[in-house]
Design an enzyme around this catalytic site. Sequence first.
Site: not given
Length: 212
Positions: A111, A206
Amino acid sequence: MKSIPEGVTVVEHPLVRVKLTRLRDERTEPGEFRALLAELALLLTMEATRDFSTLPCRVRTPLDDYEGAALTRPVVIVPILRAGLGMVDGMLRVIPGASVGHIGMRRDEKTHRPACYYFNMPPHFAQADVIVVDPMLATGHSASEAIAKLKEGGAQSIRFLCVVSCPEGLAQIRGAHPDVPVFTAAVDERLNEKAYIVPGLGDAGDRCFGTV
Ligand code: URA
């Protein structure tokens, strides 16, 4: 001049702007990045909780009685995994009695919409003042879906707190949840084609956890 949607508070304290500048700097290493993110979360929390209601609370000082204040309702901090985790410690410093729930969102490959893969809340979250946190409000879809999940579970008092936002994300979250006030340290220019905020600060998860 940027137009800020109703219900959005941009916290423009000089210390916030200075810390955010260092957070954005690509030379800032994960250790300092985490410390700055925690400090920014603390400063944003002060603004996001300004209208929390309190009850009278009597204590005895070494000299006399004193009538002070206690929070009326419990507080639940809900980081959206994974970058939201970087904001929790700073918030707990000023609300040490808060509980912490966790929401994990991932993009559904079919989706292309965010889907919740992890939802773990303290039992009283529906009666609490809930503060959902994610450093970056990019498309706004994950944040909107996370808030929808909390509402499905009965939460009625929800705030959203982020460090960097953009017009697209603000329009999305305020459109989907006009009852949820948003607090942010900055509204950046735009999203790029990879849904990163520009100028932004890169991938907050990160940079927080050193996984680049
Ligand atoms: N998530 C991030 O970590 N950074 C962005 O710029 C957008 C989403």
